[in-house]
Design a protein around this motif. Structure first.
Motif, PDB file in Angstrom:
ATOM      1  N   ASP A   1       0.814  -1.221   0.000  1.00  0.00           N
ATOM      2  CA  ASP A   1       0.000   0.000   0.000  1.00  0.00           C
ATOM      3  C   ASP A   1       0.846   1.269   0.000  1.00  0.00           C
ATOM      4  OD1 ASP A   1      -2.468  -1.303  -0.060  1.00  0.00           O
ATOM      5  OD2 ASP A   1      -2.527  -1.511   2.119  1.00  0.00           O
ATOM      6  N   PHE A   2       2.153   1.138   0.260  1.00  0.00           N
ATOM      7  CA  PHE A   2       3.022   2.312   0.226  1.00  0.00           C
ATOM      8  C   PHE A   2       3.518   2.636  -1.180  1.00  0.00           C
ATOM      9  CE2 PHE A   2       3.371   1.308   4.770  1.00  0.00           C
ATOM     10  CZ  PHE A   2       3.237   2.573   5.305  1.00  0.00           C
ATOM     11  N   LYS A   3       3.358   1.726  -2.113  1.00  0.00           N
ATOM     12  CA  LYS A   3       3.872   1.961  -3.464  1.00  0.00           C
ATOM     13  C   LYS A   3       3.157   3.142  -4.112  1.00  0.00           C
ATOM     14  CE  LYS A   3       5.447  -2.764  -4.246  1.00  0.00           C
ATOM     15  NZ  LYS A   3       5.317  -4.006  -5.052  1.00  0.00           N
ATOM     16  N   GLY A   4       3.948   4.130  -4.503  1.00  0.00           N
ATOM     17  CA  GLY A   4       3.405   5.325  -5.138  1.00  0.00           C
ATOM     18  C   GLY A   4       2.768   6.314  -4.194  1.00  0.00           C
ATOM     19  N   LEU A   5       2.730   6.011  -2.896  1.00  0.00           N
ATOM     20  CA  LEU A   5       2.088   6.889  -1.918  1.00  0.00           C
ATOM     21  C   LEU A   5       2.947   8.138  -1.704  1.00  0.00           C
ATOM     22  CD1 LEU A   5      -0.477   6.557   0.038  1.00  0.00           C
ATOM     23  CD2 LEU A   5       1.231   6.181   1.817  1.00  0.00           C
ATOM     24  N   ARG A   6       2.353   9.291  -1.899  1.00  0.00           N
ATOM     25  CA  ARG A   6       3.081  10.556  -1.680  1.00  0.00           C
ATOM     26  C   ARG A   6       2.974  10.918  -0.201  1.00  0.00           C
ATOM     27  NH1 ARG A   6      -0.404  13.817  -5.884  1.00  0.00           N
ATOM     28  NH2 ARG A   6      -1.910  12.592  -4.700  1.00  0.00           N
ATOM     29  N   PHE A   7       4.118  10.778   0.485  1.00  0.00           N
ATOM     30  CA  PHE A   7       4.084  10.855   1.945  1.00  0.00           C
ATOM     31  C   PHE A   7       5.215  11.736   2.452  1.00  0.00           C
ATOM     32  CE2 PHE A   7       4.334   9.328   6.331  1.00  0.00           C
ATOM     33  CZ  PHE A   7       2.994   9.187   6.652  1.00  0.00           C
ATOM     34  N   ARG A   8       4.897  12.565   3.443  1.00  0.00           N
ATOM     35  CA  ARG A   8       5.885  13.447   4.047  1.00  0.00           C
ATOM     36  C   ARG A   8       6.538  12.747   5.236  1.00  0.00           C
ATOM     37  NH1 ARG A   8       7.356  15.907   9.173  1.00  0.00           N
ATOM     38  NH2 ARG A   8       8.469  17.827   8.670  1.00  0.00           N
ATOM     39  N   MET A   9       7.877  12.539   5.145  1.00  0.00           N
ATOM     40  CA  MET A   9       8.633  11.977   6.267  1.00  0.00           C
ATOM     41  C   MET A   9      10.108  12.336   6.084  1.00  0.00           C
ATOM     42  SD  MET A   9       9.063   8.033   7.647  1.00  0.00           S
ATOM     43  CE  MET A   9       7.399   7.895   8.287  1.00  0.00           C
ATOM     44  N   PRO A  10      10.687  13.128   7.000  1.00  0.00           N
ATOM     45  CA  PRO A  10      12.096  13.511   6.881  1.00  0.00           C
ATOM     46  C   PRO A  10      13.046  12.425   7.389  1.00  0.00           C
ATOM     47  CG  PRO A  10      10.811  15.069   8.217  1.00  0.00           C
ATOM     48  CD  PRO A  10      10.027  13.808   8.099  1.00  0.00           C
ATOM     49  N   GLY A  11      14.344  12.715   7.281  1.00  0.00           N
ATOM     50  CA  GLY A  11      15.370  11.910   7.910  1.00  0.00           C
ATOM     51  C   GLY A  11      15.549  10.536   7.285  1.00  0.00           C
ATOM     52  N   LEU A  12      16.244   9.670   8.021  1.00  0.00           N
ATOM     53  CA  LEU A  12      16.515   8.326   7.531  1.00  0.00           C
ATOM     54  C   LEU A  12      15.262   7.465   7.533  1.00  0.00           C
ATOM     55  CD1 LEU A  12      20.033   7.592   9.074  1.00  0.00           C
ATOM     56  CD2 LEU A  12      19.406   8.815   6.980  1.00  0.00           C
ATOM     57  N   GLY A  13      14.280   7.811   8.364  1.00  0.00           N
ATOM     58  CA  GLY A  13      12.996   7.134   8.294  1.00  0.00           C
ATOM     59  C   GLY A  13      12.343   7.331   6.936  1.00  0.00           C
ATOM     60  N   GLY A  14      12.452   8.543   6.405  1.00  0.00           N
ATOM     61  CA  GLY A  14      11.922   8.822   5.078  1.00  0.00           C
ATOM     62  C   GLY A  14      12.628   8.006   4.006  1.00  0.00           C
ATOM     63  N   GLU A  15      13.957   7.866   4.141  1.00  0.00           N
ATOM     64  CA  GLU A  15      14.700   7.042   3.184  1.00  0.00           C
ATOM     65  C   GLU A  15      14.220   5.590   3.236  1.00  0.00           C
ATOM     66  OE1 GLU A  15      18.910   7.306   2.948  1.00  0.00           O
ATOM     67  OE2 GLU A  15      18.961   9.430   3.495  1.00  0.00           O
ATOM     68  N   ALA A  16      13.983   5.094   4.441  1.00  0.00           N
ATOM     69  CA  ALA A  16      13.508   3.721   4.587  1.00  0.00           C
ATOM     70  C   ALA A  16      12.133   3.554   3.951  1.00  0.00           C
ATOM     71  CB  ALA A  16      13.459   3.336   6.060  1.00  0.00           C
ATOM     72  N   LEU A  17      11.249   4.518   4.173  1.00  0.00           N
ATOM     73  CA  LEU A  17       9.910   4.432   3.593  1.00  0.00           C
ATOM     74  C   LEU A  17       9.982   4.439   2.068  1.00  0.00           C
ATOM     75  CD1 LEU A  17       7.055   4.271   4.877  1.00  0.00           C
ATOM     76  CD2 LEU A  17       6.799   6.686   4.318  1.00  0.00           C
ATOM     77  N   GLY A  18      10.948   5.172   1.533  1.00  0.00           N
ATOM     78  CA  GLY A  18      11.132   5.193   0.090  1.00  0.00           C
ATOM     79  C   GLY A  18      11.470   3.829  -0.475  1.00  0.00           C
ATOM     80  N   LYS A  19      12.107   2.990   0.304  1.00  0.00           N
ATOM     81  CA  LYS A  19      12.448   1.640  -0.151  1.00  0.00           C
ATOM     82  C   LYS A  19      11.214   0.759  -0.291  1.00  0.00           C
ATOM     83  CE  LYS A  19      17.159   1.714   1.685  1.00  0.00           C
ATOM     84  NZ  LYS A  19      17.787   1.696   0.330  1.00  0.00           N
ATOM     85  N   LEU A  20      10.110   1.175   0.328  1.00  0.00           N
ATOM     86  CA  LEU A  20       8.847   0.454   0.168  1.00  0.00           C
ATOM     87  C   LEU A  20       8.054   0.975  -1.028  1.00  0.00           C
ATOM     88  CD1 LEU A  20       7.628   0.101   3.869  1.00  0.00           C
ATOM     89  CD2 LEU A  20       9.128  -1.389   2.545  1.00  0.00           C
ATOM     90  N   GLY A  21       8.629   1.919  -1.758  1.00  0.00           N
ATOM     91  CA  GLY A  21       7.974   2.434  -2.957  1.00  0.00           C
ATOM     92  C   GLY A  21       7.246   3.740  -2.780  1.00  0.00           C
ATOM     93  N   ALA A  22       7.291   4.304  -1.579  1.00  0.00           N
ATOM     94  CA  ALA A  22       6.622   5.590  -1.356  1.00  0.00           C
ATOM     95  C   ALA A  22       7.389   6.716  -2.042  1.00  0.00           C
ATOM     96  CB  ALA A  22       6.515   5.876   0.142  1.00  0.00           C
ATOM     97  N   SER A  23       6.661   7.718  -2.481  1.00  0.00           N
ATOM     98  CA  SER A  23       7.264   8.942  -2.990  1.00  0.00           C
ATOM     99  C   SER A  23       7.392   9.895  -1.808  1.00  0.00           C
ATOM    100  CB  SER A  23       6.381   9.567  -4.085  1.00  0.00           C
ATOM    101  OG  SER A  23       6.904  10.826  -4.496  1.00  0.00           O
ATOM    102  N   VAL A  24       8.576   9.925  -1.206  1.00  0.00           N
ATOM    103  CA  VAL A  24       8.760  10.604   0.072  1.00  0.00           C
ATOM    104  C   VAL A  24       9.087  12.080  -0.142  1.00  0.00           C
ATOM    105  CG1 VAL A  24      10.102  10.652   2.202  1.00  0.00           C
ATOM    106  CG2 VAL A  24       9.502   8.464   1.164  1.00  0.00           C
ATOM    107  N   GLN A  25       8.385  12.927   0.602  1.00  0.00           N
ATOM    108  CA  GLN A  25       8.585  14.366   0.547  1.00  0.00           C
ATOM    109  C   GLN A  25       9.140  14.842   1.893  1.00  0.00           C
ATOM    110  OE1 GLN A  25       7.672  15.718  -2.510  1.00  0.00           O
ATOM    111  NE2 GLN A  25       7.067  13.621  -3.026  1.00  0.00           N
TER     112      GLN A  25
END
Length: 363
Positions: free
Chosen positions: A171-195
């Motif tokens: 469900d994270f694939k393509g999800l445009r989500f705001r999350m800074p820091g290394l947590g944001g980098e990790a979320l990006g590995k699940l396919g999220a478009s991290v802002q």
């Protein structure tokens, strides 16, 4: 003899002694000074701006006005993510912010806010004050010309606000989500478009549809920001910031120009605010969560499969930085401290909490 006369006469005596000595005394800036503090926070953002203002006011008051700290919120002098460079360059004297915004300057700065699956607020304090953490803050500061201290803590942050329920890692694939820091980098590995947006810009981005979801801090700050007006799906536990520290950093040349007592006042103002701010968030979050639920917000938990995916992505993210010597040493220090202090916390407070809840539930 009154206190002021005693201090004045003692100062004259010390000056006479110094004049007769061949040893040169340190040169400190004289007279009243104004130090400009820039922040990563929009003015009025619940809790985080409060923390910056408290540090600024405490320094001004404890120095009896010898130092006045002029606080500039994000955008009033420089942008939220420009405060680090503003202080290292001398454009501003101090900043208050979350150091994980500055992983571009050095990834080890993330540890002084939060890293995924990292320290709780208490574990961070244990490491920082008694297990080597502050020494690493100083080591980084020597590279960039800063003197830094912890100066606030939000406690555990929420998993965030979503427009739809998260049932699986997919469900994270393509999800445009705001999350800074290394947590944001990790979320990006699940396919999220991290802002990575400054806090003051998040509401508008979520309301306009530019974001599909966001994390911010926790119930009180989130309620104040108004996210419940946009969506009612709220995950209260997240993997990315289990105890987010905030920092006060002073330009190192400016810090060294202060008297030892003034330097100590900055340290103490930051330290006092660290505990005050944590208590502020923990006190207000429970009350705000009740109000959010009463207003129709659905409080949810991520399923185990999502937590497992968070863990795998977080490990990959952290391992990618282990080739950096400072990052590796800080990470090893954090892990050792966390294992040591959490072991006792679980064996003492953890058992007590469990049994208290059981006894109280039994009536």
């Amino acid at each position: 003899m009154d206190r002021r006369s005693f201090i004045r006469k003692a100062g004259l005596g010390a000056a006479a002694t110094a004049g007769a000595s061949t040893l040169a005394a340190p040169m400190y800036a004289q007279g009243r000074r104004t130090l400009t503090m820039v922040t990563t926070w929009g003015r009025g953002l619940a809790g985080v701006h409060d923390s910056a203002q408290r540090v600024a006011d405490s320094i001004t008051e404890m120095t009896d006005g010898q130092i006045t700290v002029d606080l500039k919120a994000a955008g009033e002098l420089v942008g939220a993510f420009e405060v680090f460079d503003a202080v290292t360059s001398g454009q501003a004297d101090m900043y208050h912010g979350a150091d994980y915004y500055f992983v571009g300057q050095h990834p080890a700065y993330a540890f002084f806010t939060a890293v995924p699956f990292g320290m709780t607020a208490q574990e961070l304090a244990n490491w920082y004050y008694h297990d080597g953490g502050r020494d690493f803050h100083d080591e980084l500061g020597q590279i960039f010309g800063l003197k830094s201290f912890l100066g606030g803590n939000t406690g555990a942050q929420s998993g965030g606000w979503f427009r739809k329920e998260i049932k699986s890692p997919e469900d994270f694939k393509g999800l445009r989500f705001r999350m800074p820091g290394l947590g944001g980098e990790a979320l990006g590995k699940l396919g999220a478009s991290v802002q990575n947006l400054p806090g003051a810009e998040v509401y508008q981005a979520l309301a306009s549809g530019a974001l599909d979801g966001t994390e911010w801090i926790g119930p009180w700050a989130d309620e104040s920001a108004g996210f419940q007006e946009i969506t009612k799906i709220y995950y209260t536990a997240g993997f990315h910031e289990p105890g987010a520290g905030l920092s006060v950093a002073t330009n190192l040349e400016v810090f060294n120009s202060l008297t030892p007592s003034q330097q100590k006042i900055i340290e103490m103002a930051a330290s006092e605010c660290h505990q005050w701010n944590l208590a502020q968030f923990l006190t207000k979050n429970g009350q705000a969560l009740q109000r959010l639920q009463a207003g129709g917000v659905q409080v949810m938990e991520f399923p185990s499969s999502v937590w497992d995916a968070f863990g795998k992505a977080s490990a990959e993210t952290m391992n990618a930085y282990m080739s950096d010597d400072i990052f590796k040493r800080v990470s090893e220090s954090v892990q050792k401290s966390m294992e040591s202090s959490s072991g006792w916390i679980q064996a003492s407070e953890g058992v007590y909490r469990r049994e208290r809840d059981r006894v109280m539930a039994a009536g």
